[in-house]
Design a protein around this motif. Structure first.
Motif, PDB file in Angstrom:
ATOM      1  N   PRO A 111       3.262   1.826   0.005  1.00 48.83           N
ATOM      2  CA  PRO A 111       2.967   1.474   1.396  1.00 48.83           C
ATOM      3  C   PRO A 111       3.984   2.151   2.310  1.00 48.83           C
ATOM      4  O   PRO A 111       5.168   2.235   1.982  1.00 48.83           O
ATOM      5  N   MET A 112       3.527   2.636   3.455  1.00 49.14           N
ATOM      6  CA  MET A 112       4.452   3.228   4.411  1.00 49.14           C
ATOM      7  C   MET A 112       3.886   3.111   5.817  1.00 49.14           C
ATOM      8  O   MET A 112       2.672   2.991   6.001  1.00 49.14           O
ATOM      9  N   THR A 113       4.773   3.123   6.794  1.00 50.30           N
ATOM     10  CA  THR A 113       4.347   3.111   8.182  1.00 50.30           C
ATOM     11  C   THR A 113       4.221   4.549   8.679  1.00 50.30           C
ATOM     12  O   THR A 113       4.834   5.461   8.130  1.00 50.30           O
ATOM     13  N   ALA A 114       3.427   4.732   9.710  1.00 49.02           N
ATOM     14  CA  ALA A 114       3.185   6.071  10.244  1.00 49.02           C
ATOM     15  C   ALA A 114       4.272   6.434  11.257  1.00 49.02           C
ATOM     16  O   ALA A 114       4.024   6.566  12.458  1.00 49.02           O
ATOM     17  N   GLU A 115       5.487   6.600  10.751  1.00 46.91           N
ATOM     18  CA  GLU A 115       6.636   6.966  11.564  1.00 46.91           C
ATOM     19  C   GLU A 115       7.328   8.148  10.895  1.00 46.91           C
ATOM     20  O   GLU A 115       7.349   8.253   9.668  1.00 46.91           O
ATOM     21  N   TYR A 116       7.958   9.009  11.690  1.00 52.53           N
ATOM     22  CA  TYR A 116       8.571  10.201  11.106  1.00 52.53           C
ATOM     23  C   TYR A 116       9.745   9.854  10.195  1.00 52.53           C
ATOM     24  O   TYR A 116       9.989  10.537   9.195  1.00 52.53           O
ATOM     25  N   LEU A 117      10.480   8.800  10.505  1.00 55.35           N
ATOM     26  CA  LEU A 117      11.587   8.418   9.631  1.00 55.35           C
ATOM     27  C   LEU A 117      11.088   8.012   8.256  1.00 55.35           C
ATOM     28  O   LEU A 117      11.811   8.123   7.260  1.00 55.35           O
ATOM     29  N   ALA A 118       9.854   7.531   8.176  1.00 54.87           N
ATOM     30  CA  ALA A 118       9.288   7.124   6.888  1.00 54.87           C
ATOM     31  C   ALA A 118       9.036   8.322   5.981  1.00 54.87           C
ATOM     32  O   ALA A 118       8.990   8.179   4.757  1.00 54.87           O
ATOM     33  N   LEU A 119       8.877   9.514   6.560  1.00 56.20           N
ATOM     34  CA  LEU A 119       8.612  10.704   5.756  1.00 56.20           C
ATOM     35  C   LEU A 119       9.795  11.037   4.847  1.00 56.20           C
ATOM     36  O   LEU A 119       9.613  11.456   3.698  1.00 56.20           O
ATOM     37  N   GLU A 120      11.010  10.842   5.361  1.00 50.73           N
ATOM     38  CA  GLU A 120      12.189  11.116   4.546  1.00 50.73           C
ATOM     39  C   GLU A 120      12.250  10.174   3.352  1.00 50.73           C
ATOM     40  O   GLU A 120      12.552  10.591   2.229  1.00 50.73           O
ATOM     41  N   GLY A 121      11.948   8.904   3.592  1.00 55.12           N
ATOM     42  CA  GLY A 121      11.936   7.935   2.497  1.00 55.12           C
ATOM     43  C   GLY A 121      10.886   8.267   1.456  1.00 55.12           C
ATOM     44  O   GLY A 121      11.115   8.108   0.261  1.00 55.12           O
TER      45      GLY A 121
END
Length: 268
Positions: free
Chosen positions: A147-157
């Motif tokens: 699961p992930m949110t649609a935020e750019y910081l989430a891409l690194e994770g």
């Protein structure tokens, strides 16, 4: 033989526990036998399935460190066909204990071998970190749902988690694959959300679920009542979204596209 799905993301607050609880309830209602393993010391899946943590004498902590067999920690929930191995706050200290134990990467896998045939689905709610407990879950799992949110910081994770999955495949569990990447708290009215989805699809073209989980008040309220959203408010958009996800995971025909759009554009 049951399918073991680790629900993982080292970033907190992305809907891991909500996803575990909701899918477990949905599949249980469909007649599937479901086991949830809560390996997060916060115990949100435990609470979300109506289990009182106070007074529990056997939990995932005892299972991981070898003080109990998994059968001793199993609890039946009040929800159809859903069982759980609950988590308690003592699990936060399991990392230190595991370091000193033999086979520290595969202790959960060895425990699950004795119950895997009893269930159709086993969901593991992983802690929000790339820890020994998370690694135990990935070694034990057949697939990983992210699961992930649609935020750019989430891409690194996501990049960090994928690298961890690659290492686990190479060293411990060559059969591990990605079940899918699930966007949660999704609002398709935001250009940023759509851009992030497009970016993820560039690198994982076949792994992103078509279903997106919208922000939904009922999904947020359900855990405080100790119920999955299907038992709290069956007709809510949160319940509808997880039903669509369940259909997709089972390979069943999806609902009409206009219904899907109605879900992801709503905040209610």
């Amino acid at each position: 033989m049951g399918k073991i799905i680790a629900v993982a993301n080292q970033k907190g607050g992305v809907g891991k526990s909500t996803t575990v609880v909701s899918l477990a309830a949905y599949f249980g209602m469909r007649g599937k036998r479901v086991l949830c393993i809560d390996t997060d010391a916060q115990g949100n899946t435990t609470t979300g399935l109506g289990i009182q943590k106070k007074g529990l004498t056997c939990s995932s902590y005892e299972v991981l460190v070898g003080r109990a067999r998994i059968q001793e920690a199993l609890r039946q929930t009040e929800f159809e066909n859903v069982s759980i191995v609950p988590a308690v706050s003592a699990l936060a200290g399991a990392e230190i204990d595991l370091i000193e134990l033999d086979n520290r990467m595969s202790r959960l896998k060895m425990q699950l071998l004795s119950v895997k045939d009893d269930y159709d689905f086993i969901f593991i709610d992983c802690p929000p970190s790339l820890s020994l407990i998370t690694l135990n879950s990935l070694v034990a799992a057949d697939t990983v749902l992210i699961p992930m949110t649609a935020e750019y910081l989430a891409l690194e994770g996501l990049s960090q988690l994928y690298e961890t999955i690659r290492i686990v495949r190479a060293k411990y569990n060559s059969a591990l694959r990605i079940e899918g990447i699930l966007f949660t708290m999704f609002d398709a009215r935001l250009n940023l959300s759509l851009q992030v989805v497009d970016e993820v699809k560039k690198y994982f073209p076949d792994e992103v679920f078509e279903t997106k989980i919208p922000r939904n008040v009922r999904l947020s309220e359900a855990p405080s009542h100790g119920k999955p959203v299907f038992y709290y408010e069956r007709g809510s958009k949160g319940a509808d979204a997880y039903e669509l996800l369940g259909h997709e995971m089972l390979g069943e025909p999806l609902e009409l596209e206009n219904r899907r759009k109605h879900l992801i554009f709503s905040r209610k």
